[in-house]
Design a protein around this motif. Sequence first.
Motif, short mmCIF file in Angstrom:
data_model
loop_
_atom_site.label_atom_id
_atom_site.label_comp_id
_atom_site.label_asym_id
_atom_site.label_seq_id
_atom_site.Cartn_x
_atom_site.Cartn_y
_atom_site.Cartn_z
N TYR A 122 28.24 32.28 30.85
CA TYR A 122 29.67 32.00 30.88
C TYR A 122 30.25 32.54 32.18
O TYR A 122 29.87 33.62 32.64
N HIS A 123 31.16 31.79 32.78
CA HIS A 123 31.81 32.19 34.04
C HIS A 123 33.29 31.93 33.94
O HIS A 123 33.71 30.89 33.42
N ASP A 124 34.09 32.86 34.44
CA ASP A 124 35.55 32.68 34.45
C ASP A 124 36.14 33.52 35.58
O ASP A 124 35.51 34.45 36.07
N SER A 125 37.34 33.17 36.01
CA SER A 125 38.06 33.92 37.04
C SER A 125 39.30 34.53 36.43
O SER A 125 39.92 33.93 35.55
N LEU A 126 39.67 35.70 36.91
CA LEU A 126 40.89 36.33 36.45
C LEU A 126 41.47 37.21 37.54
O LEU A 126 40.82 37.49 38.54
N LYS A 127 42.72 37.60 37.36
CA LYS A 127 43.42 38.49 38.29
C LYS A 127 43.66 39.81 37.58
O LYS A 127 44.06 39.83 36.42
N ILE A 128 43.45 40.92 38.29
CA ILE A 128 43.62 42.25 37.72
C ILE A 128 44.74 42.95 38.48
O ILE A 128 44.73 43.00 39.71
#
Length: 177
Positions: A122-128
């Motif tokens: 599984y791959h995903d992008s996010l902002k922290i």
Amino acid sequence: MTEERCGYILKEKWKSTSGASIFIALFIMLLCALAGSVVLAAASASSGRLSGLQSNEQAYYTVSSAAKLLKETIEGEKYSRYRIVSESGVFLSEGYYELPEGEMQNFLKKAADKVFSSGAAYHDSLKIRTSETAMEEVAAEFYMDEQYNITINLSLESTVCTIKIPAVLSSQMREDI
């Protein structure tokens, strides 16, 4: 004036040192101006590097802070899921023993469910965002492999940090059906 007399005057003017001091002074002034311009150029380049250094340090500390925050949030989370299948291989039901509880619970559950259902990574992008202050957001690329191991690549400007969180797997076969 005779030609001989003109030649004598010209020779004397060439040999005379009465105007030489002005040429020496001009030459020294030229050397000083050249040295001054070199010093100014070096100072200008150094100040440019120092301002870039502060920006790079801030990016490093922001990414490090985001990495620490994510690792503390994700590490130790538990997720237990089961699937009941009859002896003939017919799917009967599924459910959960334990679910993640922290701030990332929905994200981790979604990732683990995708891996569980598909058997693929599984791959995903996010902002922290590391705090309520005006710090910049850190971009994060989240990967969960087929064995539920997590790798997160954090980046801000030219600073990159990688977190690896291994999964602890256990397999139970229940035969109380």
